[in-house]
Design an enzyme around this catalytic site. Structure first.
Site, PDB file in Angstrom:
ATOM      1  N   ASN A  91       0.751  -0.914  -0.043  1.00 60.00           N
ATOM      2  CA  ASN A  91      -0.235   0.527  -0.126  1.00 60.00           C
ATOM      3  C   ASN A  91       0.747   1.311   0.424  1.00 60.00           C
ATOM      4  O   ASN A  91       0.934   2.103  -0.980  1.00 60.00           O
ATOM      5  CB  ASN A  91      -0.971   0.093   1.530  1.00 60.00           C
ATOM      6  N   ASP A  92       1.529   1.675   0.768  1.00 61.53           N
ATOM      7  CA  ASP A  92       2.272   2.486   0.971  1.00 61.53           C
ATOM      8  C   ASP A  92       3.537   2.817   0.076  1.00 61.53           C
ATOM      9  O   ASP A  92       3.619   4.249   0.224  1.00 61.53           O
ATOM     10  CB  ASP A  92       2.536   2.912   2.678  1.00 61.53           C
ATOM     11  N   VAL A  93       4.024   1.773   0.066  1.00 63.80           N
ATOM     12  CA  VAL A  93       5.264   1.997  -0.849  1.00 63.80           C
ATOM     13  C   VAL A  93       5.010   1.891  -2.377  1.00 63.80           C
ATOM     14  O   VAL A  93       6.144   2.211  -3.385  1.00 63.80           O
ATOM     15  CB  VAL A  93       6.623   0.573  -0.332  1.00 63.80           C
ATOM     16  N   VAL A  94       3.533   1.835  -2.649  1.00 61.77           N
ATOM     17  CA  VAL A  94       3.613   2.184  -4.350  1.00 61.77           C
ATOM     18  C   VAL A  94       2.746   3.385  -4.729  1.00 61.77           C
ATOM     19  O   VAL A  94       1.640   3.419  -5.188  1.00 61.77           O
ATOM     20  CB  VAL A  94       2.257   0.680  -4.605  1.00 61.77           C
ATOM     21  N   ALA A  98      -0.264   3.089   7.132  1.00 59.67           N
ATOM     22  CA  ALA A  98      -0.088   4.088   7.622  1.00 59.67           C
ATOM     23  C   ALA A  98      -1.088   4.837   7.292  1.00 59.67           C
ATOM     24  O   ALA A  98      -1.550   6.923   8.058  1.00 59.67           O
ATOM     25  CB  ALA A  98       0.938   5.654   6.434  1.00 59.67           C
TER      26      ALA A  98
END
Length: 486
Positions: free
Chosen positions: A410-413, A451
């Site tokens: 999720n957050d890393v993309v 996050a």
């Protein structure tokens, strides 16, 4: 008997070599398993050698403690799921910091007791010619030993309480962030107060109340420093406290005159420091921000409005898209770990490779809940190392990628890391999945990531959402792909 001290030091030297060589082998996935064994043998050798120290006391209690610790570690290591490994690492790291702090506390208490005795005679031991022995008690600590003992106790205590908060957050027992007005000022004042009391102790003014105040301040600082940290930054926190624990152990090893502790602590501290720097770079944060900033806090301002809607796709259409693609990049995240979908995903990837599709796995430096989490999962499933690419290597390839398959990440993309200054993850380097021609995201539902923010990628025109459990969805893709060949 004169050979015994030499043999003990030789064992410590060999253990130190095994620690260093083991750590070196851990730098590659191909040799990591052997590296862990080497380091474990080194630790076993150091522990056994310690039992033969001439001034060792309470051996029966030590044996009982070792047996309890080994049993607990063996049981948890066998039963804890891979998804819970990050919080177990945080917990064990905290125990290491707490052990170093306990050593410092014992030394300080012993120093205070010694100062209260009247009969003081010089110690003529050639090993410590300037120290003093008091009524059979161990020699008083030298100023350098006392200072390092206090410093190790401070660092170990902060690592202990901070790691416990990290464990509670990763375990889901605590809210992801806790912020109050003036928190940074309070943190700095707490640290300053702990340092001042530590200086007083290091100067030789040791008493029970001062020792208690010192540890209370250090515990509170560790707690309050970790409470505002958001989930997206947890990998940085784990590596930071790992470095803290290593340094604390090394300092306390100097106080005890134990070479194995000194070297092992320094190796862990150096490795943890380097890892913290790499993780901070991956999160686009400075070390100062890691130590004193409010991790995961928004930069300020109004968040961007995300236009559009999430567009679903069924497993059959998704399988067809990838079956006739030339290049597919699979991006695993924590959701893959939760669903234990790594084996099904690798089975699906193998079917694509048999059809002539070029498949790669893309790993963000802080994917999952700790560094290397995704690499371990993929290695467990048998994914070859040459198919796994890191962020810097794979990002230039996304524009030429036909389909990017995101599973649980999720957050890393999230493209907001590049476009929204008000986002908590703004400035964090990400995998440029949105640059692929088509994106398929496997996700349980429409919730946010760790996050706690929306992901603009899920609303993009080139993105389709395959809702469902990661393992079940991967199984559907496998079945659909097999049916194309029937």
């Amino acid at each position: 008997m004169s050979l015994l001290p030499t043999l003990i030091k030789a064992c410590y030297f060999l253990a130190a070599l095994l620690f260093i060589l083991g750590l070196k082998r851990m730098s590659s996935p191909r040799t990591a398993r052997g590296g862990i064994v080497w380091a474990g043998v080194g630790m076993l050798l150091a522990v056994l050698a310690t039992f033969f120290l001439p001034d060792m006391h309470n051996r029966s209690l030590i044996v009982a403690a070792v047996l309890i610790g080994v049993s607990a570690a063996w049981w948890t290591g066998r039963r804890v799921a891979m998804t819970a490994m990050p919080q177990m690492v945080a917990l064990y790291n905290g125990m290491g910091g707490g052990a170093a702090a306990a050593i410092g506390a014992v030394e300080l208490i012993g120093y205070a007791r010694a100062l209260g005795l009247l009969h003081v005679v010089p110690d003529t031991s050639p090993l410590q010619p300037e120290s003093w022995a008091i009524n059979g008690l161990p020699p008083l600590l030298s100023p350098v030993e006392l200072s390092l003992g206090v410093l190790g106790a401070l660092i170990g205590t902060v690592s202990f309480s901070g790691s416990l908060v990290a464990f509670a957050k990763l375990q889901g027992w605590m809210d992801k962030r806790f912020v109050f007005p003036g928190q940074r000022v309070v943190n700095i004042l707490l640290l300053a107060a702990a340092v001042v009391v530590g200086v007083v102790l290091a100067s030789g003014h040791v008493s029970g109340p001062m020792i208690a105040l010192f540890f209370v301040l250090a515990l509170l600082f560790g707690l309050l420093m970790t409470l505002p940290i958001g989930g997206a930054d947890m990998p940085v926190v784990i590596s930071l406290y790992n470095a803290f624990t290593g340094l604390a152990v090394s300092f306390e090893g100097f106080v005890l005159g134990n070479e194995a502790m000194i070297i092992a602590g320094m190796v862990v501290g150096a490795a943890g420091t380097l890892l913290t720097q790499l993780m901070a770079k991956a999160m686009n944060r400075s070390i100062g921000n890691v130590l004193f900033g409010s991790f995961g806090a928004a930069a300020g301002g109004d968040a961007q409005t995300i236009d559009g809607a999430q567009k679903p796709v069924d497993a059959g259409d998704a399988a067809v898209m990838m079956a006739y693609a030339e290049r597919v990049v699979i991006v695993p995240g924590y959701g893959l770990a939760v669903a234990q979908a790594q084996h099904k995903v690798w089975e699906f990837a193998q079917l694509l490779i048999k059809r002539g599709v070029k498949v790669k796995f893309a790993i963000h430096p802080v994917a999952g809940r700790m560094p290397g989490h995704m690499n371990v999962l993929l290695a467990e499933a048998g994914v070859p190392y040459d198919l796994i690419a890191d962020m810097d290597e794979i990002n230039p390839e996304f524009p030429a990628t036909d389909v990017a398959l995101v599973i649980g990440a999720n957050d890393v993309v999230n493209p907001l890391a590049k476009t929204d200054p008000a986002s908590p993850i703004y400035g964090m380097p990400i995998l440029d999945v949105s640059a692929a021609k088509h994106v398929i995201v496997i996700k349980r539902g429409k919730g946010t990531g760790f996050a706690g923010i929306e992901n603009a990628l899920f609303y993009a025109d080139n993105t389709r959402m395959l809702y469902g459990d990661g393992q079940a969805a991967a199984g559907q893709l496998v079945n659909e792909l097999k049916s194309l060949d029937d």
